[in-house]
Motif scaffolding. Structure first.
Motif, PDB file in Angstrom:
ATOM      1  N   LEU A  24       0.856  -1.273  -0.073  1.00  0.00           N
ATOM      2  CA  LEU A  24      -0.032   0.002   0.085  1.00  0.00           C
ATOM      3  C   LEU A  24       0.904   1.272   0.015  1.00  0.00           C
ATOM      4  O   LEU A  24       0.665   2.394  -0.774  1.00  0.00           O
ATOM      5  CB  LEU A  24      -0.852   0.016   1.312  1.00  0.00           C
ATOM      6  N   SER A  30      -5.398   0.283  -2.866  1.00  0.00           N
ATOM      7  CA  SER A  30      -5.971  -1.050  -3.844  1.00  0.00           C
ATOM      8  C   SER A  30      -7.102  -1.462  -3.090  1.00  0.00           C
ATOM      9  O   SER A  30      -7.269  -1.346  -1.863  1.00  0.00           O
ATOM     10  CB  SER A  30      -4.894  -2.087  -3.470  1.00  0.00           C
ATOM     11  N   VAL A  59      -4.766   2.215   8.225  1.00  0.00           N
ATOM     12  CA  VAL A  59      -5.352   2.580   7.020  1.00  0.00           C
ATOM     13  C   VAL A  59      -6.779   2.760   6.991  1.00  0.00           C
ATOM     14  O   VAL A  59      -7.116   2.855   8.204  1.00  0.00           O
ATOM     15  CB  VAL A  59      -5.528   1.236   5.949  1.00  0.00           C
TER      16      VAL A  59
END
Length: 389
Positions: A24, A30, A59
């Motif tokens: 990432l 993604s 994230v």
């Protein structure tokens, strides 16, 4: 008969977590399905990893912008820049640039200053870097967890010891130790061309190339090598001094003690001579002259003919020795007129046995511009961060 040790489940999870985060960080947003395919993991494992990272604030998942396709769009997994921030420092002969870079490679803030006279001494530079970094971090409200430093010289990667940075007039400077004693974070110091190669490999023109060479021509000339997907580091971390490859026996004296080094024929002073400018011409005036010259391809080819020949000769040697798929030209070489660069690339392919054997080594200009070494410094700092986030 001995058997290989079996990794514990927690070690496997940690490895998978770090690998996913690195993907990432380098490749950007993604979907879970894309992550599963790229990492070769099943979807339930990806779900567990992503959920854990999201819960930790590393994230987030977000609905992509509306597209034309029918059906419910897949959520994108995005790294959160403030989840891990590193300090990047690019020391050059004439100026210093620093930046705070977040997870995913986003530059959150930056500062730079010029070097003149005594401000180029190691003590002055180190003090200014520490003070400027503290101010920048305070303004942004972040704390860097590691730092990467790019230096135009011979650097011992193990501890950041600068053996020699001749154009800065530095000798035997314990740069890594001195910075870490104040900043209290891991400090990774590397040669500027090596870090340029790292940046181009991960985020620039050499992305997707497992074997590439980055050639940087500034006041000095250096090289960084990517071999089978990894940065090539010689004994004790000393590698890439291609600027001191002798290509013109009996040529100009070089500060390294030799004569006829590649650096004396394609460095900034050599380019000034080729352009008919005084060797101490300011960088801005050199760039202006090159841009003006680009308007007249025939004149450019004529005035830079000898410079181009020495550049070609050195590149042929580099390609024959290292056999890269790609050569990326950086710094001043990126502003050479196309009418000069294209014949050089053709000549290297024609005169290099290895280039012909691998199907023709491509020669391109840097895709990252002035930030290439700053981004490379950030990436080596992230090498020690991603498995601790």
């Amino acid at each position: 008969m001995s058997s290989s040790p079996v990794a514990r489940p927690d070690e496997v999870r940690r490895h998978n977590r770090t690998t996913l985060l690195r993907l990432l960080h380098v490749s950007g947003p993604s979907t879970r399905a894309m992550l599963a395919t790229a990492l070769g993991l099943n979807r339930s494992t990806i779900k567990t990893l992503v959920d854990g990272l999201a819960e930790a604030g590393v994230v987030e998942e977000r609905v992509p912008r509306p597209g034309r396709g029918a059906g419910r769009p897949s959520l994108l997994v995005l790294p959160q820049p403030h989840a891990a921030v590193v300090l990047a420092v690019d020391l050059q002969v004439e100026h210093v640039a620093i930046a705070l870079v977040g997870l995913g490679g986003q530059i959150l803030g930056r500062n730079s200053w010029n070097l003149h006279g005594r401000t180029r001494t190691a003590d002055e530079v180190i003090t200014h870097v520490i003070e400027s970094a503290a101010v920048l971090a305070g303004d942004l409200g972040v704390e860097p967890v590691a730092a990467g430093v790019s230096v135009p010289g011979v650097v011992r990667r193990a501890d950041g010891y600068v053996h020699e940075a001749p154009n800065l007039r530095w000798t035997d400077v314990a740069l890594g130790e001195r910075l870490s004693s104040v900043l209290r974070i891991p400090i990774l110091v590397g040669n500027d061309a090596e870090l340029g190669a790292v940046a181009e490999h991960l985020r620039g023109a050499a992305r997707g190339s497992s074997d590439a060479v980055y050639v940087s021509a500034d006041v000095g000339v250096g090289g960084g090598v990517i071999a089978q997907g990894s940065s090539l580091r010689g004994g004790a971390g000393y590698v890439g001094e291609i600027g001191h490859m002798v290509i013109r026996p009996g040529g100009r004296a070089c500060y390294c003690g030799s004569s006829g080094c590649w650096e004396t024929e394609i460095g900034e002073a050599a380019l000034c001579r080729a352009l008919g400018l005084p060797e101490e011409t300011p960088r801005g005036a050199i760039l202006f002259e090159l841009r003006e010259l680009s308007r007249n391809p025939e004149e450019a080819a004529s005035r830079l003919a000898e410079f181009a020949e020495w550049l070609t000769l050195g590149l042929v040697n580099v390609v024959n020795l290292l056999g890269p798929q790609l050569v990326v030209l950086g710094d001043l070489l990126t502003v050479l007129p196309e009418s000069v660069l294209q014949p050089i690339a053709a000549e290297v392919r024609r005169r290099s046995l290895v280039s012909r054997a691998v199907g023709g080594t491509r020669i391109v200009s840097s895709a990252l511009g002035a930030d290439v070494k700053l981004l490379g410094a950030a990436e080596v700092a992230f090498e020690v961060v991603l498995d601790t986030v």
